[in-house]
Design a protein around this motif. Structure first.
Motif, PDB file in Angstrom:
ATOM      1  N   ASP A 199      -1.036  -0.837   7.694  1.00  0.00           N
ATOM      2  CA  ASP A 199      -0.882  -1.847   6.652  1.00  0.00           C
ATOM      3  C   ASP A 199      -2.214  -2.445   6.218  1.00  0.00           C
ATOM      4  O   ASP A 199      -2.489  -2.584   5.016  1.00  0.00           O
ATOM      5  N   ASP A 220       7.007  -4.664   0.179  1.00  0.00           N
ATOM      6  CA  ASP A 220       7.335  -4.742   1.602  1.00  0.00           C
ATOM      7  C   ASP A 220       8.595  -3.904   1.844  1.00  0.00           C
ATOM      8  O   ASP A 220       9.672  -4.219   1.346  1.00  0.00           O
ATOM      9  N   VAL A 243       1.040  -0.565  -3.333  1.00  0.00           N
ATOM     10  CA  VAL A 243       0.923  -0.499  -1.880  1.00  0.00           C
ATOM     11  C   VAL A 243       2.309  -0.719  -1.274  1.00  0.00           C
ATOM     12  O   VAL A 243       2.950  -1.747  -1.523  1.00  0.00           O
ATOM     13  N   LYS A 289       4.126  -1.215   2.257  1.00  0.00           N
ATOM     14  CA  LYS A 289       3.751  -1.539   3.637  1.00  0.00           C
ATOM     15  C   LYS A 289       4.994  -1.875   4.460  1.00  0.00           C
ATOM     16  O   LYS A 289       6.100  -2.000   3.930  1.00  0.00           O
ATOM     17  N   GLU A 345      -3.747  -2.383   2.444  1.00  0.00           N
ATOM     18  CA  GLU A 345      -3.927  -3.584   1.630  1.00  0.00           C
ATOM     19  C   GLU A 345      -5.370  -3.727   1.163  1.00  0.00           C
ATOM     20  O   GLU A 345      -5.633  -4.319   0.107  1.00  0.00           O
ATOM     21  N   ASN A 346      -6.312  -3.194   1.925  1.00  0.00           N
ATOM     22  CA  ASN A 346      -7.715  -3.240   1.513  1.00  0.00           C
ATOM     23  C   ASN A 346      -7.976  -2.405   0.266  1.00  0.00           C
ATOM     24  O   ASN A 346      -9.001  -2.590  -0.409  1.00  0.00           O
ATOM     25  N   ILE A 378       2.447  -4.968  -4.504  1.00  0.00           N
ATOM     26  CA  ILE A 378       2.643  -4.863  -3.069  1.00  0.00           C
ATOM     27  C   ILE A 378       4.143  -4.849  -2.802  1.00  0.00           C
ATOM     28  O   ILE A 378       4.868  -5.771  -3.209  1.00  0.00           O
ATOM     29  N   ALA A 396      -5.935  -2.341  -2.287  1.00  0.00           N
ATOM     30  CA  ALA A 396      -5.348  -3.012  -3.444  1.00  0.00           C
ATOM     31  C   ALA A 396      -6.444  -3.593  -4.327  1.00  0.00           C
ATOM     32  O   ALA A 396      -7.498  -4.013  -3.854  1.00  0.00           O
TER      33      ALA A 396
END
Length: 401
Positions: free
Chosen positions: A91, A106, A56, A58, A95-96, A104, A98
């Motif tokens: 975002d 950034d 992910v 984000k 993240e949901n 993750i 994952a």
């Protein structure tokens, strides 16, 4: 979301491309394989490389280039799974998606763009280290010959001394001085090995006597199809070969049938270039001059087979002016358009030459005469005679449509 699946993730710092892996790739290019033309699995990076089942990204600025106002409202997150982009949006939603073991990342406000498509490159030629001599563009040949002398001392995979970078204009201006011929300049520093220097536009070469002998370009020899052997007042070749005359010499110097060790050089060079392309976000290329007589297309196939073709590639197969029109049979046999990663669906045809050397085809004669032997009132030249190969290529193109 299918339209996003074809996008390849590219993370760019604004106004700064991250090229930190460049030194590693250059080192790989220098680490030649001792025993085998094919690399070991660990020698080169492979496709993919995702850590965990889902990644992910984000807190970024994600530009999809989709829709009419994509630049006004960038997304903030991307989800990648199995090497494909599965989601582009906000975002929280990203993240949901994952799962356990997801990575993750950034982005810290960095920009994410689709891959860049470059429709005219020479990846294989650009990446190899077969050429050992880099000449300055507008430096006098009197000075450049000393560069060539130093280059001849370097290790070379063959007996040829190869270089590039000078300008045809510098050579033509030098001819006006009345000094020794360009051929004689090179002979004075490298008399015992063939030398060929490819001019910056690749439309001519500068050679010594040994290279002319290799090509059979001696006094009294006529210009080859699509090329010019420049001569002095006595009819001796002066060391400047224009257009296809230069291509012929380059083909001899880089012939893998004569020098099979060059195949490994091609392979290493292409993998090196693919790394540089990836660093700069280029994910699709057209190799706009693929010399199939030098097995360049086979090198692409080997790289793909080994899982190292990290950019989609379209090969434009070179049409050779010195070959009979029957080469169309070979070109048709090489056609391939089914693999999205590697296609051979173009043919590269040079039509004519350049204005600087008065080889570009014109309706009216040039006002300067360089003694190219192209007839009274030089109007330039064509690589192919009108109505021959061009007609067959057009018919072939119509057949494929």
């Amino acid at each position: 979301m299918e339209k996003y699946l074809a996008l390849i993730l590219l993370i760019i710092h604004i106004l700064h491309l991250d090229v930190g892996n460049g030194n590693l790739l250059r080192q790989r290019r220098q680490d030649y394989y001792e025993d085998d033309y094919y690399p070991e699995e660990e020698d080169y990076p492979t496709n993919g490389g995702e850590e965990g089942p889902v990644t992910v990204y984000k807190n970024g600025k994600i530009y999809t280039v989709a829709g009419s106002d994509w630049w006004l409202s960038p997304k903030t997150a991307v989800v990648v799974a199995d090497g494909k982009i599965k989601y582009v949006g906000d975002d929280a939603s990203a993240e949901n998606l994952a799962v356990a073991g997801s990575k993750i990342v950034d982005l810290g406000g960095k920009t994410v763009l689709p891959g860049i498509h470059d429709v005219h490159q020479h990846p294989l030629e650009a990446g190899d280290d077969i050429v050992s001599c880099q000449l300055d563009t507008d430096t006098s040949p009197n000075i450049l010959k000393d560069y060539v002398f130093d280059c001849a001392k370097k290790a070379s995979p063959t007996e040829w001394v190869l270089g590039n970078g000078h300008s045809i204009r510098a050579l033509l201006d030098y001819l006006k001085t009345g000094g020794p011929s360009p051929r004689a300049l090179l002979d004075s520093v490298v008399p015992d090995r063939p030398v060929v220097m490819l001019e910056e536009t690749s439309h001519s070469v500068w050679v010594n006597s040994k290279a002319l002998e290799k090509a059979g370009f001696l006094k009294g020899v006529a210009n080859p199809s699509g090329g010019v052997i420049m001569k002095d007042s006595t009819g001796e070749p002066n060391g400047i070969l224009l257009e296809n005359a230069g291509n012929i010499v380059m083909g001899i110097a880089l012939d893998p049938n004569t020098y099979p060790q060059l195949l490994k050089k091609q392979y290493d060079g292409l993998v090196y270039t693919l790394g540089v392309l990836a660093e700069n976000g280029i994910t699709s290329v057209v190799d706009a001059r693929c010399y199939w007589k030098r097995s360049s297309h086979e090198t692409y196939e080997k790289v793909k087979k080994d899982g190292l073709l990290t950019s989609r590639a379209v090969l434009a197969l070179w049409a050779y002016p010195q070959l009979p029109d029957s080469q169309i049979v070979d070109l048709k046999a090489l056609f391939s358009n089914t693999d999205p990663m590697l296609r051979r669906n173009q043919i590269k045809v040079y039509s004519d030459g350049l204005l600087d050397s008065t080889t570009a085809a014109m309706f009216s004669p040039y006002k300067i005469e360089l003694g190219l032997g192209l007839g009274t009132g030089n109007t330039g030249m064509n690589y192919f005679t009108e109505g021959c190969l061009f007609m067959r290529l057009n018919a072939y193109a119509d057949e494929k449509e």
